[in-house]
Scaffold this motif. Structure first.
Motif, PDB file in Angstrom:
ATOM      1  N   LYS A 273       0.974  -1.130   0.068  1.00 18.61           N
ATOM      2  CA  LYS A 273       0.152  -0.084   0.056  1.00 18.61           C
ATOM      3  C   LYS A 273       0.690   1.295  -0.030  1.00 18.61           C
ATOM      4  O   LYS A 273       0.460   2.479   0.033  1.00 18.61           O
ATOM      5  N   GLY A 308      -2.004   5.344  -4.481  1.00 14.99           N
ATOM      6  CA  GLY A 308      -3.295   6.111  -4.630  1.00 14.99           C
ATOM      7  C   GLY A 308      -2.767   7.660  -4.639  1.00 14.99           C
ATOM      8  O   GLY A 308      -3.403   8.361  -5.392  1.00 14.99           O
ATOM      9  N   THR A 310      -3.230  10.412  -2.854  1.00 16.60           N
ATOM     10  CA  THR A 310      -4.269  11.550  -2.530  1.00 16.60           C
ATOM     11  C   THR A 310      -4.224  11.953  -1.162  1.00 16.60           C
ATOM     12  O   THR A 310      -3.874  11.192  -0.305  1.00 16.60           O
ATOM     13  N   ASP A 313      -6.317   9.665   1.061  1.00 19.70           N
ATOM     14  CA  ASP A 313      -5.366   8.593   1.611  1.00 19.70           C
ATOM     15  C   ASP A 313      -4.545   8.827   2.496  1.00 19.70           C
ATOM     16  O   ASP A 313      -4.584   8.188   3.638  1.00 19.70           O
ATOM     17  N   LYS A 316      -6.460   9.587   5.919  1.00 21.91           N
ATOM     18  CA  LYS A 316      -7.187   8.414   6.560  1.00 21.91           C
ATOM     19  C   LYS A 316      -6.203   7.620   7.198  1.00 21.91           C
ATOM     20  O   LYS A 316      -6.296   7.008   8.403  1.00 21.91           O
ATOM     21  N   ALA A 361      -0.314  14.038  -0.753  1.00 20.95           N
ATOM     22  CA  ALA A 361      -0.186  12.677   0.079  1.00 20.95           C
ATOM     23  C   ALA A 361       0.889  12.441   0.781  1.00 20.95           C
ATOM     24  O   ALA A 361       0.974  11.243   1.543  1.00 20.95           O
ATOM     25  N   LEU A 386      -7.181   1.442   3.918  1.00 15.88           N
ATOM     26  CA  LEU A 386      -7.200   2.248   2.656  1.00 15.88           C
ATOM     27  C   LEU A 386      -8.275   1.415   1.824  1.00 15.88           C
ATOM     28  O   LEU A 386      -8.805   2.103   0.823  1.00 15.88           O
TER      29      LEU A 386
END
Length: 387
Positions: A273, A308, A310, A313, A316, A361, A386
């Motif tokens: 990830k 990802g 962002t 992301d 979170k 990010a 995620l």
């Protein structure tokens, strides 16, 4: 054996220190006083007013000089107060060449305060020291370096930059906050000024705000002492005591920060990830060989970008961490996570941040001294969230 010959681990405890002369206290007492009795005007025992000097602060300043292999130490109310004092060495029209990837508070002080007084700043990528050359002119007075940089973890060759500075009769100032004297000593590599946010690793317990400067040349030290006294942004005795106490365990804390940092960096690099990890200990990191030569380890600061890529992301992940604490600052015994674009570097315009790689990010970690398995498990659960 002279205290100047002591090894680093011993210097953190004994360097520049001696038992208190009044009662033999092993730890310097907290001299919580603003003024000192005089037998006649000017007749005192080395201290007259605590803005000018205080025994507890002097003990800390001696320790700072010792661990940085310097001759003179100065303690300030914050890291930014220390930088402020350095910049007050300048006059309108003088120019500073700074690395383009630096702490947001330093950038804010440069751009929003000192530019108003006619100081000119150039922000330059310094991973290749030759990139500095075209910015040097007869008005250049200081080259300002962070290494590792905050938060991109770029490495700048201090020795090469110092040779360039000396050739052009320019001061080289190095922010050594991330590395600490445990990992590198810029004065030994040719720097003129070493600066620390002592709030971070030197204090080490997230319970004090402080700054430090260490130099070797008496003339420069005298100028800085004058500014320190005249401007008054000094460190109080209680805070001086806390930083001095922190320094006494710097070596053992930094050893664990480095061990945990290496484990966390490798864990993140292998995680499905995670898009990219910024840590100078990786062989593929730009200037890894420079880091190996000028540092004695790679520290506990790590940055990464999740897959990802962002803002949502990043948010979170850091909001779901349980052992890492979402907070400003770094270098304490506890692990911290931060979002530079909206926290430590928010004062830098978005387009300037992104030029140096600080995208929305981007996540910065200050890896503490907890059990590494707990830290890895915490990051794992947050990253897997995620999905």
């Amino acid at each position: 054996m002279s205290k100047k010959q002591l090894k680093f681990n011993t210097k953190t405890i004994h360097g520049g220190q001696q038992p208190d002369k009044a009662y033999g206290a092993v730890m310097p007492p907290i001299y919580q006083t603003s003024t000192f009795a005089q037998s006649t005007p000017g007749g005192h025992r080395g201290f007259e007013y605590s803005r000018s000097a205080n025994p507890t602060r002097t003990a800390l300043e001696n320790s700072l000089a010792s661990i940085e292999n310097g001759a003179y130490g100065l303690a300030f109310a914050s890291g930014l107060a220390a930088i402020d004092a350095v910049l007050k060495l300048l006059k309108p029209g003088d120019e500073v060449i700074s690395t383009n990837d630096l702490y947001g508070g330093s950038y804010r002080l440069f751009k929003k305060v000192f530019e108003n007084y006619g100081i000119v700043f150039h922000f330059v990528g310094m991973t290749d020291p030759s990139s500095i050359t075209s910015f040097i002119n007869d008005k250049t007075k200081i080259i300002w370096v962070e290494t590792p940089t905050n938060p991109m973890m770029n490495i700048i060759d201090i020795k090469s930059v110092s040779e360039l500075a000396k050739k052009n009769r320019v001061w080289l100032a190095v922010d050594n906050t991330f590395a600490t004297p445990y990992l590198q000593n810029p004065l030994d590599l040719g720097a003129d000024i070493v600066m620390h946010s002592a709030t971070k690793y030197l204090g080490g317990h997230s319970d004090v705000v402080a700054g430090a400067i260490v130099v070797n040349k008496k003339e420069l030290a005298d100028q800085l002492y004058f500014i320190q006294n005249a401007s008054g942004a000094i460190l109080g005795p209680m805070d001086s005591f806390l930083v001095l106490r922190g320094i006494k365990t710097l070596h053992v804390r930094m050893q664990r920060h480095c061990e945990n940092g290496a484990e966390i960096a490798k864990f993140l690099k292998d995680h499905d990830k995670v898009e990219k990890v910024y840590w100078p200990g990786f062989s593929e990191h730009p200037n890894h060989n420079v880091a190996r030569n000028q540092m004695r380890g790679f520290g506990g600061m790590i940055s990464f970008i999740p897959k990802g890529g962002t803002y949502k992301d990043a948010l979170k992940i850091i909001e779901n961490l349980k052992v890492f604490t979402l907070a400003e600052s770094l270098g304490g015994v506890e692990s911290l996570a931060g979002h530079p674009a909206s926290m430590t570097h928010a004062s830098i315009p978005k387009e300037e941040r992104e030029k140096s790689g600080i995208v929305d990010a981007f996540i910065r970690l200050s890896v503490g001294i907890e059990d590494a398995e707990d830290l890895k498990n915490d990051l794992d659960q947050a990253l897997n969230g995620l999905d």
